[in-house]
Design a protein around this motif. Structure first.
Motif, PDB file in Angstrom:
ATOM      1  N   SER A 180     -14.923  15.001   8.435  1.00 54.70           N
ATOM      2  CA  SER A 180     -14.825  13.538   8.442  1.00 54.70           C
ATOM      3  C   SER A 180     -13.468  13.162   7.859  1.00 54.70           C
ATOM      4  O   SER A 180     -12.857  13.934   7.102  1.00 54.70           O
ATOM      5  N   HIS A 229     -13.695   4.703  15.734  1.00 55.41           N
ATOM      6  CA  HIS A 229     -14.868   4.039  16.276  1.00 55.41           C
ATOM      7  C   HIS A 229     -14.835   3.923  17.793  1.00 55.41           C
ATOM      8  O   HIS A 229     -15.736   3.338  18.386  1.00 55.41           O
ATOM      9  N   THR A 243     -20.706  11.911  10.663  1.00 56.47           N
ATOM     10  CA  THR A 243     -21.383  11.820   9.363  1.00 56.47           C
ATOM     11  C   THR A 243     -22.812  12.331   9.367  1.00 56.47           C
ATOM     12  O   THR A 243     -23.434  12.374   8.305  1.00 56.47           O
ATOM     13  N   SER A 290     -22.558   4.647  10.217  1.00 53.55           N
ATOM     14  CA  SER A 290     -21.149   4.990  10.083  1.00 53.55           C
ATOM     15  C   SER A 290     -20.569   5.235  11.469  1.00 53.55           C
ATOM     16  O   SER A 290     -21.293   5.255  12.465  1.00 53.55           O
ATOM     17  N   ASP A 291     -19.266   5.447  11.537  1.00 55.10           N
ATOM     18  CA  ASP A 291     -18.583   5.492  12.831  1.00 55.10           C
ATOM     19  C   ASP A 291     -18.202   6.916  13.216  1.00 55.10           C
ATOM     20  O   ASP A 291     -18.645   7.884  12.596  1.00 55.10           O
ATOM     21  N   GLY A 333     -16.371   8.758  10.314  1.00 52.75           N
ATOM     22  CA  GLY A 333     -16.986   8.634   8.994  1.00 52.75           C
ATOM     23  C   GLY A 333     -16.295   7.732   8.013  1.00 52.75           C
ATOM     24  O   GLY A 333     -16.646   7.734   6.829  1.00 52.75           O
ATOM     25  N   ASP A 334     -15.323   6.933   8.459  1.00 52.67           N
ATOM     26  CA  ASP A 334     -14.628   6.109   7.472  1.00 52.67           C
ATOM     27  C   ASP A 334     -15.091   4.651   7.454  1.00 52.67           C
ATOM     28  O   ASP A 334     -14.691   3.894   6.575  1.00 52.67           O
ATOM     29  N   ARG A 335     -15.939   4.259   8.394  1.00 50.51           N
ATOM     30  CA  ARG A 335     -16.436   2.890   8.406  1.00 50.51           C
ATOM     31  C   ARG A 335     -17.931   2.863   8.100  1.00 50.51           C
ATOM     32  O   ARG A 335     -18.610   3.873   8.190  1.00 50.51           O
ATOM     33  N   ASN A 336     -18.438   1.681   7.775  1.00 49.75           N
ATOM     34  CA  ASN A 336     -19.858   1.570   7.435  1.00 49.75           C
ATOM     35  C   ASN A 336     -20.416   0.220   7.826  1.00 49.75           C
ATOM     36  O   ASN A 336     -19.688  -0.773   7.926  1.00 49.75           O
ATOM     37  N   GLY A 361     -17.145   5.700   4.644  1.00 44.68           N
ATOM     38  CA  GLY A 361     -18.422   5.090   4.967  1.00 44.68           C
ATOM     39  C   GLY A 361     -19.575   5.563   4.108  1.00 44.68           C
ATOM     40  O   GLY A 361     -20.379   4.758   3.621  1.00 44.68           O
TER      41      GLY A 361
END
Length: 542
Positions: A90, A113, A216, A275-276, A279-282, A377
């Motif tokens: 990630s 994303h 993720t 998560s996207d 793995g950095d968005r939530n 995320g």
């Protein structure tokens, strides 16, 4: 043996806000990947025997490019590469590995994303030694290198298989295949009170985490189900797939609709998250309530002290310019600095390294802290769970309490996707041309107090970024922002951000679309959206 292979430059390898992103077939052109990687290696020009981290989100073409990157790293003098098993890392886990292992940098393969598959999107970005995305001074040099490249260097032998943990050699370079999850999960256990969260879950608190068949899944399964004791099945769509199961790995109200529907049911889970791709968005969802990313940033900053890592408070907050001003009011009450930056996590790096800020966030579902140099995320989900466990309240109760204390900022983002680039640029130029005369103008019941084209001077290194989005601010706390996104791969995406501050608790229950109706209408007329693009409705509202 090291080979030097002649090549010809491509003219379109300029990195955007998060690296170089194109459709997979575009990356599959002869030497397209090799050219860009060689431009990175030529630009960073680290000393021999340095360490490089390599990994990605597992989307289609990920394995191929990991193998190419390993062979090229060997030919460009690296002493060691650290690769996530199966080529998986990630983005926040890669950032952590760079920092933990003292690496010179990392190659992260992701289009975040954006959708995947043979006809989907792919991306390559370089992260520097602090674990964060390369700043503009470096990405600009990489682009210049791509325009004049004549050859690339690659090791002639194939890369070893990276489907098992262990070490290999390629020439003089050592290749270390690592568990992509372990180091990251250990870090999360250091930051948060896992016992408090275990107790919350053991009490019957129900969680649903939608990994969207993205990276993720293994991280959430290890942390939520194995380490925190959530029941098997808490993580859904947990197997990473090259095409994300045919879905769109963007955690918003459109693409995570099934998760949201489940949380809207009376017998649904107490807490939902998604998560996207990398793995950095939530996305945070409570029972009967979706939390906007801007509100999430404000709540996390206001309550961070409830988690062990932030017990002594936070140094400051940074947010991207289009993110709502909800976090600003938290910063003022806490007596800490608030920094407004352009969109792109790379702009937070200097502030974090200088100790000016602890918590950062973007309205596009990214939040993070100084534990790594990327948005994260799973970190955001765990901080929410730590706060819920400490306060013994639900998401709705926490949000309503927050709004009562700080006021509510109603907020929406309207995306108009794949507009012809010429039309999109024309719309922005027209807005810029009219900025000087806009202050004092009345639109409906609202009066413009100021209007500008956002520019940013980094308080640490003095670098300047201009043309970062048109801001129109209205008396009373309303704001409209127009900007073109740098994360798409075809045409242009016009993003329009609309917000209004409401201090009166009696009005906090109003539907956001109704609360923002006048500003939405003004945005269309001022921006001439329908006139210039032919679009009467946004493609996505978040």
């Amino acid at each position: 043996m090291i080979e030097t292979i002649a090549t010809k430059p491509y003219s379109d390898q300029k990195p955007g806000t998060s690296g170089l992103r194109k459709k997979v077939p575009h990356f599959q052109q002869q030497n397209y990947v090799q050219n860009f990687l060689q431009a990175i290696f030529d630009t960073v020009a680290k000393g021999e025997r340095e360490t490089l981290v390599i990994g990605g989100d597992g989307r289609f073409f990920n394995r191929d490019v990991v193998a190419i990157a390993i062979r090229m790293a060997a030919a460009n003098g690296y002493g060691r590469v650290i690769v996530g098993k199966d080529g998986i890392l990630s983005t926040p886990a890669a950032s952590n590995l760079i920092r933990k292992r003292g690496a010179a940098g990392g190659i992260i393969l992701s289009a975040s994303h954006n959708p995947g598959g043979p006809d989907g999107d792919f991306g390559i970005k370089y992260n520097i030694e602090n674990g964060g995305p390369a700043p503009e001074r470096i990405t600009s040099k990489i682009f210049e290198k791509t325009r004049s490249i004549e050859a690339y260097r690659i090791y002639s032998a194939p890369a070893p298989h990276f489907n098992e943990i262990g070490t290999h050699k390629l020439g003089d370079m050592e290749i270390e295949i690592v568990d992509p999850v372990a180091d990251y999960a250990d870090l999360m256990e250091e930051l948060f009170d896992f016992q408090k969260i275990r107790d919350l879950i053991a009490s019957g608190f129900r969680i649903r985490f939608d990994a969207m068949h993205a990276v993720t899944g293994p991280y959430a399964t290890e942390i939520l189900e194995h380490r925190l004791g959530a029941p098997a099945g808490t993580v859904i769509n947990g197997e990473p797939k090259e095409d994300f199961g045919g879905g769109h790995p963007d955690p918003n109200a459109v693409y995570a609709a099934e998760l949201i529907d489940e949380l809207m049911q009376g017998d649904g889970p107490d807490f939902g998250a998604a998560s996207d791709g990398d793995g950095d968005r939530n996305l945070i969802v409570g029972k009967g309530m979706v939390v906007t990313p801007s509100d999430s940033l404000a709540v996390l900053a206001a309550n961070a002290h409830l988690a062990p890592a932030y017990r002594n408070g936070i140094a400051g907050i940074a947010r991207s310019m289009p993110t709502s001003q909800a976090a600003d009011r938290v910063a003022r009450k806490l007596g800490v600095g608030i920094y407004e930056t352009p969109t792109g996590w790379k702009y937070f790096g200097n502030l974090l390294d200088a100790g000016k800020v602890t918590i950062c966030g973007e309205e596009s579902a990214g939040t993070g802290s100084d534990h790594v140099r990327e948005k994260d995320g799973v970190w955001a989900v765990l901080l929410w769970l730590n706060i819920l466990a400490e306060r013994q309240e639900g998401v709705r109760e926490i949000m309503e309490s927050h709004w009562a204390e700080y006021g509510r900022t109603f907020y929406q983002r309207h995306d108009f996707e794949e507009i012809e680039s010429e039309k999109a640029e024309g719309l922005m130029e027209s807005l810029r041309d009219r900025l000087a005369s806009m202050a004092g103008q009345r639109f409906g019941s609202l009066v413009v107090s100021e209007a500008d084209d956002f520019s940013y001077k980094d308080p640490i290194d003095g670098s300047v970024a201009t043309g970062q989005g048109v801001r129109i601010v209205f008396s009373g706390g309303g704001r409209i922002v127009f900007r073109l996104s740098g994360t798409g791969t075809s045409g242009a995406t016009l993003r329009v951000y609309i917000e209004r501050y409401e201090p009166d608790p009696a009005k906090h229950g109003e539907d956001p679309a109704e609360a923002l109706a006048e500003l939405i209408s003004i945005a269309d007329s001022v921006g001439e959206i329908r006139k210039r693009t032919g679009r009467s409705e946004p493609d996505v509202v978040t």
